[in-house]
Design an enzyme around this catalytic site. Sequence first.
Site, PDB file in Angstrom:
ATOM      1  N   CYS A 237       0.850  -1.195   0.000  1.00 44.04           N
ATOM      2  CA  CYS A 237       0.000   0.000   0.000  1.00 44.04           C
ATOM      3  C   CYS A 237       0.885   1.244   0.000  1.00 44.04           C
ATOM      4  O   CYS A 237       2.042   1.214   0.427  1.00 44.04           O
ATOM      5  CB  CYS A 237      -0.969  -0.019   1.170  1.00 44.04           C
ATOM      6  N   SER A 270       3.047  -2.523   4.118  1.00 46.21           N
ATOM      7  CA  SER A 270       3.036  -1.063   3.958  1.00 46.21           C
ATOM      8  C   SER A 270       4.243  -0.622   3.150  1.00 46.21           C
ATOM      9  O   SER A 270       5.246  -1.339   3.076  1.00 46.21           O
ATOM     10  CB  SER A 270       3.087  -0.384   5.327  1.00 46.21           C
ATOM     11  N   ASP A 271       4.154   0.575   2.570  1.00 45.31           N
ATOM     12  CA  ASP A 271       5.373   1.206   2.084  1.00 45.31           C
ATOM     13  C   ASP A 271       6.168   1.649   3.319  1.00 45.31           C
ATOM     14  O   ASP A 271       5.644   1.700   4.440  1.00 45.31           O
ATOM     15  CB  ASP A 271       5.061   2.379   1.142  1.00 45.31           C
ATOM     16  N   TRP A 272       7.415   1.978   3.108  1.00 41.66           N
ATOM     17  CA  TRP A 272       8.349   2.254   4.209  1.00 41.66           C
ATOM     18  C   TRP A 272       8.052   3.642   4.823  1.00 41.66           C
ATOM     19  O   TRP A 272       8.340   4.668   4.199  1.00 41.66           O
ATOM     20  CB  TRP A 272       9.774   2.185   3.692  1.00 41.66           C
ATOM     21  N   GLY A 273       7.459   3.625   5.995  1.00 48.31           N
ATOM     22  CA  GLY A 273       7.093   4.894   6.621  1.00 48.31           C
ATOM     23  C   GLY A 273       5.661   5.305   6.312  1.00 48.31           C
ATOM     24  O   GLY A 273       5.318   6.481   6.439  1.00 48.31           O
TER      25      GLY A 273
END
Length: 722
Positions: A237, A270-273
Site C-alpha cells: 500500500c 506497507s510502504d516504508w514509513g
Amino acid sequence: MNGPRVGPLILLLTLHLPAHEAAAQDASADVRARETEQRMTDDERFSLLYTLVPRASEKREGRVPADIPYSAAYGSGVPRLGVPALRLTDASLGVTNPGNARPGDTATALPASLALGATFNPALAREAGAMVGREARAKGFNVLLGGGMDLVRDPRNGRNFEYVSEDPLLCGVMAGEAVRGTQEQGVISTVKHFSLNANETNRNTLDAIIDPGAHRESDLLAFEMAIERGQPGSVMCSYNKVNGEYACGNGTLLDGVLKGAWDYKGWVMSDWGAVHDWSYALDGLDQESGAQFDRDMNGAEWFVGPLRTAYAEGKVPKQRIADMVRRILRSIYAVGLDKPGPAPVIDMAADNAVALEIARQGTVLLKNDGALPLASGARHIAVIGGQAQIGVLTGGGSSTVTPPGGFAAKIPIGVEFRTEDFLPSSPVAELRKLLPDAALSYDSGAFPADAAALARRSDLAIVFATRHENEAFDSPDLSLPFGQDAMIEAVASANPNTVVVLETGNPVAMPWGGRVKAILQAWFPGQAGGQAIAEILAGKVDPSGRLPVTFPADIAQTPRPDLPGFGTPPGSPVTARYDEGSEVGYRWFAAKDEKPLYPFGYGLTYTSFSYGALEVSGGDTVTASVTVTNTGTRAGADVPQLYLTEAAGDRVVRLLGFERVELRPGESRHVSMTADPRLLARFDPSGRWHIAGGRYRIAVGANADSPALVAETDLTPHFFGR
Ligand code: BGC
C-alpha cells in the site's frame, strides 16, 4: 503472440505449473498456512507482522542476525516451524544495492518500466520478471519489491519511469506477467503502490481524491488484472491518502476492494514509513515494513509495541492476528519460499540480453523525415550532449540498480541525495562500433555555440537530451533542464540534418520538434541502452516501441495544468483531485477533443504495415480479428491495437486488446483479440460491472488517435462481477 527475441534464454524459465497443479498448490498453501499458524505462540505470530531495515543498530540490538546483509528489509521467520525469514529487496528495474551498502554487489539494470510498457510484449515482461527473480534468489533474497504499476496520470510524476502505462489493460498485463515471471523463480513479488500514488510532491501528505467507481475502472482495474495474472504474494500500500484515508489504513480499499471484492489471499505490506497507527491492522494492513520508520509519540514502532498492547487490551481480535499471519504464510508456501532449492547460477551475459531486448523493443521512433536509419559510409557525425560519451541516464530513488562495473558517473544535482546516475553503455562507443567508416566527434552541449559550430561542419548531428527523474520529486513542467531546449535549437539551426535522442522518464515538450529530422524516445534505456540506441540509429534493429503514454503538446491539455502542491514546503497537506476519473491519458484527450503531440500507442518503424479483413462480433463482449501485413521492404514488428470508440451512443475510448507481431516483408498474420468485458463496462454504483446494451463502435489502428478500420457490433446488456 510473438515471443521475445531472446532465443535460448527462454529455456532458463522454470516451467509454469499446469492450472490443476497450481490450484492444488494454492489449496495446500491455505491448509499449511492455517496449520502452521495454529501451532504458533503469540510471540511467534507477532514476530511476523513487521520487517526491519537491517542496519548496524538493529544488529547490535539483536533484532536482526549479524550476518544479514543490508537491503530494504528483513523479517524474521519461525525456524521451529520451518518458516523462512523474509529477505526483501527493491527490484522494479533489477536488484538494488542502496548506497553500495553491500560493497561491489552489482546487478543487471533494466530499462525504465515505461520502456517495458512500450514493448507491448507480455512475454518479454515475464522474461524480465524471471531474470530479476533469478538474480535476487542467487543473492539470497526471497521477496521482491517489484511490480511498480500506478497509472501514469501526470507527465510530471517523478516515478513514472518505474510504472508501465496510463492504460489499465497494458499496465495490468505487463505488470502481471512480470510478477508471474518472478514468482516462477520461487521468489515473492509485490505489486505497488496501492493505490493512486500518481504524484510524488508531498506524497506522504497528499490526499488523492477520486470517484470510487472511476477508481475501479482505472488504477484499481490495472491492479485487479495484474493480480489475476501474476498472483503476487503481497500488495504494497502507498504513502498517500485516498479519499481522506491513508492508503495503508484504508478499509474501503484494503478490506473492501482488495480482500473483499477481489478475494485477494496474499498479504498487504506497507510502504516504508506509511503507517500512522496500529489500528491500520483493523483496516486490512497485514505487515508493517521497515518498522523503524513508523513510530508513535513515545517512539514505539506501531506493529511492534502498540499493536501488541491493543491486542492485550482486547482491541484486536485474535482471529485478525491469525489472518495476518496466515496471509504471509500462505504466500510463502504458494511461491515455495520454504523449499528454495539450490541458488541459481547467474549468467550475466544472458541477463544483459534481456535488458538489451527491452531497450531494443521499447525505444520509440517518434519522427523520421528520412534521416534514419543512418546512411552508411564515411561521414562526419557530430554527437552532442547527454553524457553520451560515457553512458545512458537512469532514474533515481529506491529503484536505482548498480550495474556490473558500477556507474559510469554520478553527478550531484542539488538536493543532497539526488544525483544523475549514468549506466556504462556509451552511445558514442556503440555508434563507433557500428559505423567504423564515419568520423564521430563529441561535444558536451554545455555551450550551444560550440555545439552548433560542430554541427555546422558535420554531415549530421545526433543530440542526446536527458531529463533526470527521481522518486519523491515531480518535475515542475515538461521542459528539458539545463538549457537543452536552446542547445537543440542552436544545433538544428546550424544543421537541418539533426536527430534527437531523448533519455527521459516522462514525455517532454519539444519546442524544436519541427526543426529536427528525427526523434527517438529511448526513456531510461538500461545497462545495454547505448547499444540498443546505436543499433536503431544505424538500422541494425528496426524500431518497434509504441508509446505507453500520451505525449501532450502542452501541459494545459492535461487534467491538472497546475502541479498539486507545487512549491509547498515538505509535509504540507496537498489535495490532488483526480477528477478525470477513469478518463486517463488518451481517454482524456479523446473526451476533450485535444490533439496530443504524439498519441498513446504511436511509434514509427523502418517498414510499413497495413490492416485488413476486420471482423467483429458482440454479445457479452467484443471479439475482433484483423489481418496485419508488412507492406515494406524490411522485417519489423507492429502492434495492432483494438479500441472501443463509442459505447451505446456515448464517445468512450478504451484500449481493448493489442498484439505484437513480427513480420517479414510481404508477410501477413491473422490476429484475434477478445476484450476483457470490464473494459467495455462501467463500474455501477450498485457495486457491479454493467455493460449497457446497444451498438458499440470498434476500431483497429496503430495508435489511439487514428483508427484504420472501424466496425460496429451489438452488446447484450448485463451486470457481472463485483
Ligand atoms: C518506496 C518503495 C520501496 C521502499 C523500500 C519506498 O520509499 O516508495 O517503492 O519499495 O521505499 O525501499
